[in-house]
Design a protein around this motif. Structure first.
Motif, short mmCIF file in Angstrom:
data_model
loop_
_atom_site.label_atom_id
_atom_site.label_comp_id
_atom_site.label_asym_id
_atom_site.label_seq_id
_atom_site.Cartn_x
_atom_site.Cartn_y
_atom_site.Cartn_z
N CYS A 84 -1.74 -12.70 5.71
CA CYS A 84 -2.34 -11.94 4.58
C CYS A 84 -1.75 -10.54 4.44
O CYS A 84 -2.44 -9.54 4.63
CB CYS A 84 -3.85 -11.86 4.74
N LEU A 85 -0.47 -10.47 4.14
CA LEU A 85 0.16 -9.17 3.94
C LEU A 85 0.93 -9.17 2.63
O LEU A 85 1.49 -10.19 2.22
CB LEU A 85 1.10 -8.84 5.09
N ALA A 86 0.91 -8.04 1.97
CA ALA A 86 1.67 -7.86 0.74
C ALA A 86 1.85 -6.37 0.51
O ALA A 86 1.13 -5.55 1.08
CB ALA A 86 0.96 -8.51 -0.45
N SER A 87 2.81 -6.02 -0.32
CA SER A 87 3.08 -4.61 -0.61
C SER A 87 3.01 -4.39 -2.12
O SER A 87 3.55 -5.19 -2.89
CB SER A 87 4.46 -4.20 -0.09
N ILE A 88 2.35 -3.32 -2.51
CA ILE A 88 2.26 -2.92 -3.90
C ILE A 88 2.82 -1.51 -4.01
O ILE A 88 2.37 -0.60 -3.30
CB ILE A 88 0.80 -2.93 -4.41
N VAL A 89 3.79 -1.31 -4.88
CA VAL A 89 4.39 0.01 -5.08
C VAL A 89 4.02 0.49 -6.48
O VAL A 89 4.39 -0.14 -7.48
CB VAL A 89 5.91 -0.04 -4.91
N VAL A 90 3.29 1.60 -6.53
CA VAL A 90 2.91 2.21 -7.81
C VAL A 90 3.40 3.66 -7.76
O VAL A 90 2.86 4.48 -7.02
CB VAL A 90 1.38 2.18 -8.03
N GLU A 91 4.43 3.97 -8.52
CA GLU A 91 5.06 5.28 -8.42
C GLU A 91 4.24 6.39 -9.08
O GLU A 91 4.21 7.51 -8.58
CB GLU A 91 6.46 5.23 -9.02
N GLU A 92 3.58 6.09 -10.20
CA GLU A 92 2.84 7.12 -10.92
C GLU A 92 1.52 7.40 -10.20
O GLU A 92 0.72 6.49 -9.94
CB GLU A 92 2.56 6.68 -12.36
N ALA A 93 1.26 8.66 -9.89
CA ALA A 93 0.10 9.04 -9.09
C ALA A 93 -1.23 8.62 -9.72
O ALA A 93 -2.13 8.13 -9.03
CB ALA A 93 0.10 10.55 -8.84
N ASP A 94 -1.37 8.81 -11.04
CA ASP A 94 -2.64 8.48 -11.68
C ASP A 94 -2.91 6.99 -11.64
O ASP A 94 -4.04 6.55 -11.37
CB ASP A 94 -2.69 9.00 -13.12
N ASP A 97 -3.86 5.99 -8.06
CA ASP A 97 -5.25 6.31 -7.74
C ASP A 97 -6.20 5.30 -8.37
O ASP A 97 -7.18 4.87 -7.74
CB ASP A 97 -5.60 7.72 -8.22
N ARG A 98 -5.92 4.90 -9.60
CA ARG A 98 -6.76 3.91 -10.27
C ARG A 98 -6.68 2.56 -9.57
O ARG A 98 -7.67 1.85 -9.44
CB ARG A 98 -6.33 3.78 -11.74
N PHE A 99 -5.47 2.23 -9.11
CA PHE A 99 -5.31 0.96 -8.40
C PHE A 99 -6.11 0.96 -7.10
O PHE A 99 -6.80 -0.01 -6.78
CB PHE A 99 -3.82 0.71 -8.11
N ARG A 100 -6.02 2.05 -6.35
CA ARG A 100 -6.75 2.13 -5.09
C ARG A 100 -8.26 2.05 -5.31
O ARG A 100 -8.98 1.39 -4.56
CB ARG A 100 -6.39 3.44 -4.38
N LYS A 101 -8.73 2.73 -6.34
CA LYS A 101 -10.16 2.71 -6.64
C LYS A 101 -10.61 1.29 -6.97
O LYS A 101 -11.64 0.82 -6.47
CB LYS A 101 -10.45 3.64 -7.81
N GLN A 102 -9.84 0.59 -7.81
CA GLN A 102 -10.22 -0.77 -8.19
C GLN A 102 -10.13 -1.71 -7.00
O GLN A 102 -10.95 -2.63 -6.85
CB GLN A 102 -9.33 -1.27 -9.32
N ALA A 103 -9.14 -1.50 -6.13
CA ALA A 103 -9.01 -2.34 -4.94
C ALA A 103 -10.22 -2.20 -4.04
O ALA A 103 -10.72 -3.19 -3.47
CB ALA A 103 -7.73 -1.97 -4.17
#
Length: 236
Positions: A84-94, A97-103
């Motif tokens: 159960c491993l995967a990587s998500i790269v989101v370059e834009e800070a905003d 942050d939204r992705f982390r909050k939803q996760a």
């Protein structure tokens, strides 16, 4: 496209096996920028390329300043899906942050300790194994292609530029995808039916090449039986 908010890109493409050229990705990025569309690029098969160069979508996305997300994992390349491993790269800070909050809201913010350790070892200590695996998978593809050319000439084998999945076309042999599946099941062949990828996939089959060669050859012998039955049915 004018009403779209999100574009999900599969790169390399699954199930076709295409590795997108940089110019093609640039054109996609231009369209996304024009319509202000967020792009999710699924690049989980990026380690599987055969003679073609994989371009990370970020390389063209930055040029057109479009918001995007890159998803990849060691799970396909090194068969680590169970960890159960995967990587998500989101370059834009905003957006990050939204992705982390939803996760956190969705409860997918936890991590696999074993997965981290396995990914580190895979990416830093397994290059010899990785190169040998790539060669083996491509040799399997060549075996399949030669077998089909010799034994099933009316089946189309698409060029394999990326992934470890071969895409086979049976439309010249059987126009009824349900009949095709019945014949497959009768021979205990459980390939991925093309129609699961959409109506356009009817009459196609996807076969996994990341297996021992003896398993592939045994499957091809059964596939030849299916082919002969379908060809006989055409005569009737």
């Amino acid at each position: 496209m004018s009403q779209a908010k999100l574009f999900i890109l599969c790169s390399p493409h699954n199930p076709i096996g295409r590795v997108w050229e940089r110019e093609e990705l640039d054109q996609m990025a231009r369209i996304a920028a024009k319509h202000q569309v967020f792009v999710i690029s699924d690049e989980i098969h990026c380690d599987f390329t055969f003679g073609s160069k994989h371009t990370v979508f970020s390389e063209v996305a930055r040029l057109h300043q479009i918001p995007h997300l890159i998803a990849f994992s060691a799970s396909k390349t090194f068969s680590l899906a169970g960890l159960c491993l995967a990587s998500i790269v989101v370059e834009e800070a905003d957006h990050r942050d939204r992705f982390r909050k939803q996760a956190r809201i969705d409860g997918v913010h936890t991590h696999s300790t074993f997965g981290f350790a396995a990914a580190e070892v895979a990416y830093t200590q397994c290059d010899d194994w990785y190169q040998a695996m790539l060669s083996y998978v491509y040799e399997n593809y060549l075996e399949l292609k030669a077998f089909v050319r010799q034994e099933m000439p009316d089946v189309t084998v698409f060029d394999l530029e990326g992934t470890y999945l071969a895409w086979l076309g049976f439309s010249s042999v059987c126009g009824d995808h349900e009949e095709l599946e019945r014949c497959m099941i009768d021979q205990c062949l459980y390939l991925d039916e093309g129609h699961i990828f959409g109506r356009e996939g009817q009459g196609f089959e996807r076969i996994n090449l990341a297996c021992p060669r003896r398993v592939l050859l045994a499957a091809l012998k059964r596939l030849k039986i299916v082919y002969d039955l379908l060809k006989e049915g055409q005569k009737g």
